[in-house]
Design a protein around this motif. Structure first.
Motif, PDB file in Angstrom:
ATOM      1  N   LEU A 121     -18.396  -8.863  -7.846  1.00  0.00           N
ATOM      2  CA  LEU A 121     -19.671  -8.727  -8.542  1.00  0.00           C
ATOM      3  C   LEU A 121     -20.385 -10.077  -8.643  1.00  0.00           C
ATOM      4  CD1 LEU A 121     -20.653  -6.327 -11.169  1.00  0.00           C
ATOM      5  CD2 LEU A 121     -20.978  -8.693 -11.851  1.00  0.00           C
ATOM      6  N   ASN A 124     -22.231 -10.866  -5.500  1.00  0.00           N
ATOM      7  CA  ASN A 124     -23.415 -10.014  -5.457  1.00  0.00           C
ATOM      8  C   ASN A 124     -24.545 -10.631  -6.292  1.00  0.00           C
ATOM      9  OD1 ASN A 124     -24.663  -7.582  -4.694  1.00  0.00           O
ATOM     10  ND2 ASN A 124     -22.818  -6.427  -5.182  1.00  0.00           N
TER      11      ASN A 124
ATOM     12  N   TYR B  50     -38.744  -7.075 -16.540  1.00  0.00           N
ATOM     13  CA  TYR B  50     -38.876  -6.565 -15.178  1.00  0.00           C
ATOM     14  C   TYR B  50     -39.606  -5.227 -15.288  1.00  0.00           C
ATOM     15  CZ  TYR B  50     -34.946  -9.732 -14.114  1.00  0.00           C
ATOM     16  OH  TYR B  50     -34.122 -10.817 -13.965  1.00  0.00           O
ATOM     17  N   TRP B  79     -42.019  -0.095  -6.570  1.00  0.00           N
ATOM     18  CA  TRP B  79     -41.949  -1.541  -6.340  1.00  0.00           C
ATOM     19  C   TRP B  79     -41.632  -2.225  -7.677  1.00  0.00           C
ATOM     20  CZ3 TRP B  79     -42.317  -4.226  -1.723  1.00  0.00           C
ATOM     21  CH2 TRP B  79     -42.475  -5.605  -1.805  1.00  0.00           C
ATOM     22  N   TYR B  84     -40.523 -13.861 -11.355  1.00  0.00           N
ATOM     23  CA  TYR B  84     -39.093 -14.131 -11.221  1.00  0.00           C
ATOM     24  C   TYR B  84     -38.760 -15.598 -11.501  1.00  0.00           C
ATOM     25  CZ  TYR B  84     -38.935  -9.468  -9.250  1.00  0.00           C
ATOM     26  OH  TYR B  84     -39.067  -8.114  -9.074  1.00  0.00           O
ATOM     27  N   ILE B  87     -38.985 -15.772 -15.548  1.00  0.00           N
ATOM     28  CA  ILE B  87     -37.907 -15.014 -16.201  1.00  0.00           C
ATOM     29  C   ILE B  87     -36.568 -15.729 -16.013  1.00  0.00           C
ATOM     30  CG2 ILE B  87     -37.117 -13.419 -14.366  1.00  0.00           C
ATOM     31  CD1 ILE B  87     -37.446 -11.135 -16.439  1.00  0.00           C
ATOM     32  N   ASN B  88     -36.437 -16.486 -14.935  1.00  0.00           N
ATOM     33  CA  ASN B  88     -35.186 -17.204 -14.687  1.00  0.00           C
ATOM     34  C   ASN B  88     -35.100 -18.532 -15.422  1.00  0.00           C
ATOM     35  OD1 ASN B  88     -33.750 -15.473 -13.120  1.00  0.00           O
ATOM     36  ND2 ASN B  88     -33.473 -16.935 -11.446  1.00  0.00           N
ATOM     37  N   PHE B 117     -26.687  -5.963 -14.738  1.00  0.00           N
ATOM     38  CA  PHE B 117     -26.168  -6.689 -13.561  1.00  0.00           C
ATOM     39  C   PHE B 117     -24.665  -6.957 -13.714  1.00  0.00           C
ATOM     40  CE2 PHE B 117     -30.665  -8.540 -13.007  1.00  0.00           C
ATOM     41  CZ  PHE B 117     -30.995  -7.609 -12.035  1.00  0.00           C
ATOM     42  N   ASN B 118     -24.244  -7.221 -14.951  1.00  0.00           N
ATOM     43  CA  ASN B 118     -22.827  -7.516 -15.177  1.00  0.00           C
ATOM     44  C   ASN B 118     -21.948  -6.272 -15.211  1.00  0.00           C
ATOM     45  OD1 ASN B 118     -22.955 -10.303 -15.287  1.00  0.00           O
ATOM     46  ND2 ASN B 118     -23.631 -10.280 -17.431  1.00  0.00           N
ATOM     47  N   LEU B 121     -22.051  -2.807 -10.614  1.00  0.00           N
ATOM     48  CA  LEU B 121     -22.113  -3.479  -9.314  1.00  0.00           C
ATOM     49  C   LEU B 121     -23.170  -2.841  -8.415  1.00  0.00           C
ATOM     50  CD1 LEU B 121     -19.429  -5.199  -7.448  1.00  0.00           C
ATOM     51  CD2 LEU B 121     -20.524  -3.394  -6.145  1.00  0.00           C
ATOM     52  N   ASN B 124     -26.580  -4.166  -9.208  1.00  0.00           N
ATOM     53  CA  ASN B 124     -26.654  -5.521  -8.686  1.00  0.00           C
ATOM     54  C   ASN B 124     -26.985  -5.509  -7.189  1.00  0.00           C
ATOM     55  OD1 ASN B 124     -26.319  -8.310  -9.029  1.00  0.00           O
ATOM     56  ND2 ASN B 124     -24.434  -8.031 -10.165  1.00  0.00           N
ATOM     57  N   SER B 125     -26.277  -4.667  -6.440  1.00  0.00           N
ATOM     58  CA  SER B 125     -26.508  -4.540  -4.999  1.00  0.00           C
ATOM     59  C   SER B 125     -27.917  -4.044  -4.709  1.00  0.00           C
ATOM     60  CB  SER B 125     -25.530  -3.532  -4.385  1.00  0.00           C
ATOM     61  OG  SER B 125     -24.360  -4.181  -3.984  1.00  0.00           O
ATOM     62  N   ARG B 128     -30.386  -6.803  -5.383  1.00  0.00           N
ATOM     63  CA  ARG B 128     -30.277  -7.793  -4.301  1.00  0.00           C
ATOM     64  C   ARG B 128     -31.074  -7.329  -3.088  1.00  0.00           C
ATOM     65  NH1 ARG B 128     -26.812  -7.225  -0.368  1.00  0.00           N
ATOM     66  NH2 ARG B 128     -25.308  -5.990  -1.553  1.00  0.00           N
ATOM     67  N   LEU B 129     -30.936  -6.053  -2.746  1.00  0.00           N
ATOM     68  CA  LEU B 129     -31.667  -5.526  -1.594  1.00  0.00           C
ATOM     69  C   LEU B 129     -33.170  -5.475  -1.855  1.00  0.00           C
ATOM     70  CD1 LEU B 129     -29.167  -2.740  -0.513  1.00  0.00           C
ATOM     71  CD2 LEU B 129     -29.742  -4.811   0.769  1.00  0.00           C
ATOM     72  N   MET B 131     -34.836  -7.630  -3.716  1.00  0.00           N
ATOM     73  CA  MET B 131     -35.303  -9.019  -3.591  1.00  0.00           C
ATOM     74  C   MET B 131     -35.372  -9.426  -2.122  1.00  0.00           C
ATOM     75  SD  MET B 131     -36.085 -10.233  -6.550  1.00  0.00           S
ATOM     76  CE  MET B 131     -36.741  -8.597  -6.789  1.00  0.00           C
ATOM     77  N   GLN B 132     -34.374  -8.961  -1.349  1.00  0.00           N
ATOM     78  CA  GLN B 132     -34.339  -9.264   0.086  1.00  0.00           C
ATOM     79  C   GLN B 132     -35.541  -8.621   0.785  1.00  0.00           C
ATOM     80  OE1 GLN B 132     -30.281  -9.216   1.619  1.00  0.00           O
ATOM     81  NE2 GLN B 132     -31.027  -8.033   3.335  1.00  0.00           N
ATOM     82  N   ALA B 134     -38.419  -7.831  -0.656  1.00  0.00           N
ATOM     83  CA  ALA B 134     -39.633  -8.533  -1.081  1.00  0.00           C
ATOM     84  C   ALA B 134     -39.756  -9.857  -0.334  1.00  0.00           C
ATOM     85  CB  ALA B 134     -39.593  -8.773  -2.595  1.00  0.00           C
TER      86      ALA B 134
END
Lengths: 192, 192
Positions: A121, A124, B50, B79, B84, B87-88, B117-118, B121, B124-125, B128-129, B131-132, B134
């Motif tokens: 995790l 990820n 978000y 979308w 980002y 927020i980070n 996210f924690n 999983l 989270n995946s 991730r996809l 963000m990828q 975008a």
């Protein structure tokens, strides 16, 4: 520091790995030395690898109709590089990934990456943050292209990344920033 | 279909959720109706949410020195939208998120997102996809800006997203594509 330590150190800045995670991770990454001008991906190939840059510099570019090499991204140390579209949809890439100078990378296959994403995790989460970072950086570039003059764009870039400007050939920097090499050369002499 | 079903359906295209995951997820998202021209974020505020767009359209923009509203991103159904960077790093945003028309969103706080996210999983995946995706979309936009003429850029956009071009005011489309409204209007009459 061995090659894997650099990656583990980078991950640990964003996400906490257990010892077990670290063992699994390091078993999946292969070290590769890429000579200057060697390719990691060429147009027409399906991209099957993720690359983590240890030292040196990669460029991600496409050749447009006129034969011009349009650079879209550089990969500097601790940066990830892949054709994320091709690796996801498994179609031939329209891009090249090439070493600008002698470059060391860690290579992760698509297959092993999927295993790591499913098993760890924290990995990820780390990769999600890397994609988010790459996305915000490219949005920032779009903003600079739309809002700033060519001269200001060059100044922001040289102020933000001075070592980088030393490292890469001027014609590549010009391509990346959307200038002709002549225009960039004019800017530089004006600045000096 | 209720509001959460649209999100769960979208996630399930990319990542497999258990029933337990679905229950935890839906407990964290709050439905919100945003009236046309209402803001979800304004310059100077720290971004803490978000947004997942259900219907309607959001725009992400900044006001540049001249007072011009430079649009960097639109948020259409399915979308994700956030600042980002803010927020980070929890610093004030330099951007605005505003509803272009009456828009329905699901809202996730930064705090709840970290919990999801924690805990999940698959979420989270999925993120991730997203963000990828975008990131690759914004790289493609950079490529169009660097390699294509303004006219070709407009044609690619109208061919690729015909409903979208109907939906949003022309001056916003012009800003997004980096044209003046006059230039866009010239292109449109030429095309007709």
């Amino acid at each position: 520091m061995n090659h894997h330590d650099q990656l583990l150190k980078h991950i640990s800045k964003f996400s906490a790995l257990t010892n077990e995670d670290e063992l699994l991770l390091t078993s999946k990454f292969r070290y590769k030395l890429v000579e200057k001008k060697d390719f990691l991906l060429q147009e027409g190939q399906v991209c099957n690898h993720y690359y983590f840059v240890l030292t040196g510099c990669l460029r991600f570019y496409k050749i447009i109709n006129t034969g011009f090499e349009q650079i879209l991204q550089f990969g500097i140390p601790n940066w990830w590089m892949s054709d994320y579209l091709s690796i996801n949809n498994q179609r031939p890439s329209g891009y090249y990934i090439q070493a600008v100078e002698k470059t060391e990378v860690l290579v992760l296959t698509r297959y092993d990456a999927d295993e790591l994403f499913n098993e760890i995790l924290a990995f990820n989460s780390y990769f999600r943050l890397m994609m988010q970072k790459a996305y915000t950086a490219s949005l920032k570039k779009i903003e600079l292209m739309l809002c700033e003059s060519a001269e200001d764009r060059y100044l922001q870039f040289t102020t933000g990344f001075p070592e980088f400007v030393q490292l890469i050939p001027q014609y590549m920097l010009a391509s990346f920033l959307g200038f002709t090499p002549q225009f960039l050369s004019g800017l530089r002499s004006k600045k000096l």
